[in-house]
Write an enzyme that holds these catalytic residues in place. Structure first.
Site, PDB file in Angstrom:
ATOM      1  N   ASP A 210       0.880  -1.183   0.000  1.00  0.00           N
ATOM      2  CA  ASP A 210       0.000   0.000   0.000  1.00  0.00           C
ATOM      3  C   ASP A 210       0.912   1.227   0.000  1.00  0.00           C
ATOM      4  O   ASP A 210       2.152   1.104  -0.087  1.00  0.00           O
ATOM      5  CB  ASP A 210      -0.945   0.002   1.223  1.00  0.00           C
ATOM      6  CG  ASP A 210      -2.248   0.781   0.976  1.00  0.00           C
ATOM      7  OD1 ASP A 210      -2.172   1.991   0.684  1.00  0.00           O
ATOM      8  OD2 ASP A 210      -3.319   0.183   1.082  1.00  0.00           O
ATOM      9  N   GLY A 236       4.530   1.491  -1.847  1.00  0.00           N
ATOM     10  CA  GLY A 236       4.707   1.933  -3.225  1.00  0.00           C
ATOM     11  C   GLY A 236       3.425   2.464  -3.828  1.00  0.00           C
ATOM     12  O   GLY A 236       2.450   2.715  -3.107  1.00  0.00           O
ATOM     13  N   ASP A 237       3.464   2.623  -5.143  1.00  0.00           N
ATOM     14  CA  ASP A 237       2.348   3.198  -5.898  1.00  0.00           C
ATOM     15  C   ASP A 237       1.955   2.185  -6.964  1.00  0.00           C
ATOM     16  O   ASP A 237       2.765   1.857  -7.834  1.00  0.00           O
ATOM     17  CB  ASP A 237       2.841   4.507  -6.540  1.00  0.00           C
ATOM     18  CG  ASP A 237       1.801   5.146  -7.442  1.00  0.00           C
ATOM     19  OD1 ASP A 237       0.734   4.549  -7.678  1.00  0.00           O
ATOM     20  OD2 ASP A 237       2.076   6.263  -7.928  1.00  0.00           O
ATOM     21  N   PHE A 238       0.729   1.668  -6.872  1.00  0.00           N
ATOM     22  CA  PHE A 238       0.362   0.595  -7.808  1.00  0.00           C
ATOM     23  C   PHE A 238       0.225   1.051  -9.252  1.00  0.00           C
ATOM     24  O   PHE A 238       0.071   0.232 -10.144  1.00  0.00           O
ATOM     25  CB  PHE A 238      -0.824  -0.246  -7.323  1.00  0.00           C
ATOM     26  CG  PHE A 238      -2.073   0.479  -6.855  1.00  0.00           C
ATOM     27  CD1 PHE A 238      -2.626   1.520  -7.568  1.00  0.00           C
ATOM     28  CD2 PHE A 238      -2.719   0.041  -5.691  1.00  0.00           C
ATOM     29  CE1 PHE A 238      -3.793   2.137  -7.147  1.00  0.00           C
ATOM     30  CE2 PHE A 238      -3.886   0.661  -5.245  1.00  0.00           C
ATOM     31  CZ  PHE A 238      -4.423   1.710  -5.977  1.00  0.00           C
ATOM     32  N   HIS A 256     -12.758  -0.930  -7.719  1.00  0.00           N
ATOM     33  CA  HIS A 256     -13.978  -0.090  -7.738  1.00  0.00           C
ATOM     34  C   HIS A 256     -13.671   1.397  -7.491  1.00  0.00           C
ATOM     35  O   HIS A 256     -14.533   2.235  -7.711  1.00  0.00           O
ATOM     36  CB  HIS A 256     -15.045  -0.628  -6.762  1.00  0.00           C
ATOM     37  CG  HIS A 256     -14.806  -0.347  -5.317  1.00  0.00           C
ATOM     38  ND1 HIS A 256     -15.774  -0.526  -4.353  1.00  0.00           N
ATOM     39  CD2 HIS A 256     -13.701   0.093  -4.639  1.00  0.00           C
ATOM     40  CE1 HIS A 256     -15.278  -0.205  -3.158  1.00  0.00           C
ATOM     41  NE2 HIS A 256     -14.032   0.163  -3.309  1.00  0.00           N
TER      42      HIS A 256
END
Ligand code: SAH
Length: 346
Positions: A210, A236-238, A256
């Site tokens: 996350d 991190g950054d997805f 969503h």
């Protein structure tokens, strides 16, 4: 103590005007619940009933007004007033206690408080323009807002954890994780889901992924559960990349939040990171066809005003999977509004 029906289960005998009146005034009840949740009234009365005057003193509020809120709540089964004007806990009120499993206190505070409620107040903006009402009201996206408001972010993550613990068990009992060796929880928040999966499946290793400020809130829990050796924490950054080498990537209430383009980007990063025969698992509500009542149909409006995402039908998930290089293999229902949507590399 039974709850009075508010906007559902209305009896067929009620005239449409009476049913509609209950529906229209639903937000009066919602906002009164917010007051109780925010002030922590359920915690204060859980061992011993108290008068509104005492509660006002503990919460720094105006007693006569607090009394009116509590009397209204008691009429819906939330707290019960005795002959001496003392308010006691009830099963419904107990869901607003802080330290009960599946507590809804943080969710009530988040949903009915400072961010979601103003965004819902601007639903018309989304309907007129297709834009995100939250961004219109706050001049920034929700995730940026949470990065700038750590207190609110903590309550949001607690809210997700509270809801998650209610859903975890049904997910774990409905989907077989046994053949998986390493599961990566993408956007796993404070780690409730990954902790439950690892506790139920002692041979599985896990990764919690996350944003940096969010995973920090999970470290303590993972240590407490004795899972430090089996659960790696990665920040991190997805949209950039996700941890590699897992054979299952689980994303609960992630897709969503995002539009098609953004969702495809996240899923492609999972595709790239997973082992060849890896599995993609989304936990989401899948909107059923027709008019039947389903939580997802209103959660979808929450996504409309808050994130620009949406709740999707099975056909929409199938198309999304294909666009990211996956084939949807099955939709596993659970005894909750959530399903596990499974995919493999196409
Ligand atoms: N899966 C959790 C949390 C869902 S809320 C649960 O079911 O309870 C959505 C999560 O996505 C939040 O924890 C948020 O921090 C995370 N998130 C949002 N943007 C992200 C990004 N760019 N990279 C990684 N995580 C992100």
């Amino acid at each position: 103590m039974t709850a009075k029906p508010i906007d559902s289960q209305h009896s067929n005998q009620m005239p449409p005007q009476a049913v509609m009146l209950q529906m229209i005034s639903g937000f009066w009840l919602s906002r009164a619940i917010y007051i109780a949740a925010k002030l922590g009234i359920a915690d204060l009365v859980k061992d011993q009933p108290q008068t509104a005057a005492d509660l006002a003193q503990s919460t720094g509020t105006h007693g006569p007004s607090l009394y009116r809120v509590l009397r209204a709540l008691a009429s819906a089964g939330i707290f019960a007033e005795d002959a001496d004007g003392r308010f006691a806990i009830t099963p419904l009120a107990a869901t607003l206690q802080t330290d009960v499993p599946g507590s809804l206190r943080a969710f009530a505070t988040v949903e009915l408080g400072e961010e979601h409620y103003p965004a819902w107040g601007d639903l018309m903006h989304s309907v007129k323009t297709g834009e995100i009402a939250f961004d219109h009201v706050f001049a920034m996206p929700i995730w940026q807002y949470y990065a700038q408001n750590p207190e609110n972010a903590k309550t949001f993550n607690d809210a997700m954890s509270g809801l998650t613990s209610a859903i975890n068990e049904v997910v774990i009992n409905s989907y077989h994780f046994s053949s998986i060796s390493k599961v990566v929880d993408i956007g796993g928040g404070h780690g409730n889901l990954i902790i439950s999966i690892l506790k139920a499946n002692p041979n599985i290793k896990g990764v919690l992924f996350d944003q940096p400020q969010v995973v920090e809130g999970a470290r303590g829990r993972i240590e407490e559960e004795g899972l430090t050796d089996r659960c790696e924490i990665v920040a991190g950054d997805f949209f950039e990349s996700v941890p590699s080498g897992g054979d299952a990537y689980i994303l609960k209430w992630i897709i969503h939040d995002w539009n098609e383009e953004q969702s495809i980007a996240i899923l492609k990063n999972c595709h790239q990171a997973m082992v060849d025969n890896g599995r993609l698992l989304l936990v989401e509500s899948v909107i059923p066809p027709g008019n039947e009542p389903h939580l997802g149909k209103f959660m979808d409006l929450n996504m409309l005003v808050m994130t620009g995402g949406r709740e999707r039908t099975e056909a929409e998930y199938r198309a999304l999977f294909e666009a990211a290089g996956f084939r949807l293999t099955k939709v596993v229902p659970t005894p909750s509004p959530m399903c596990v949507i499974e995919g493999v590399r196409a």
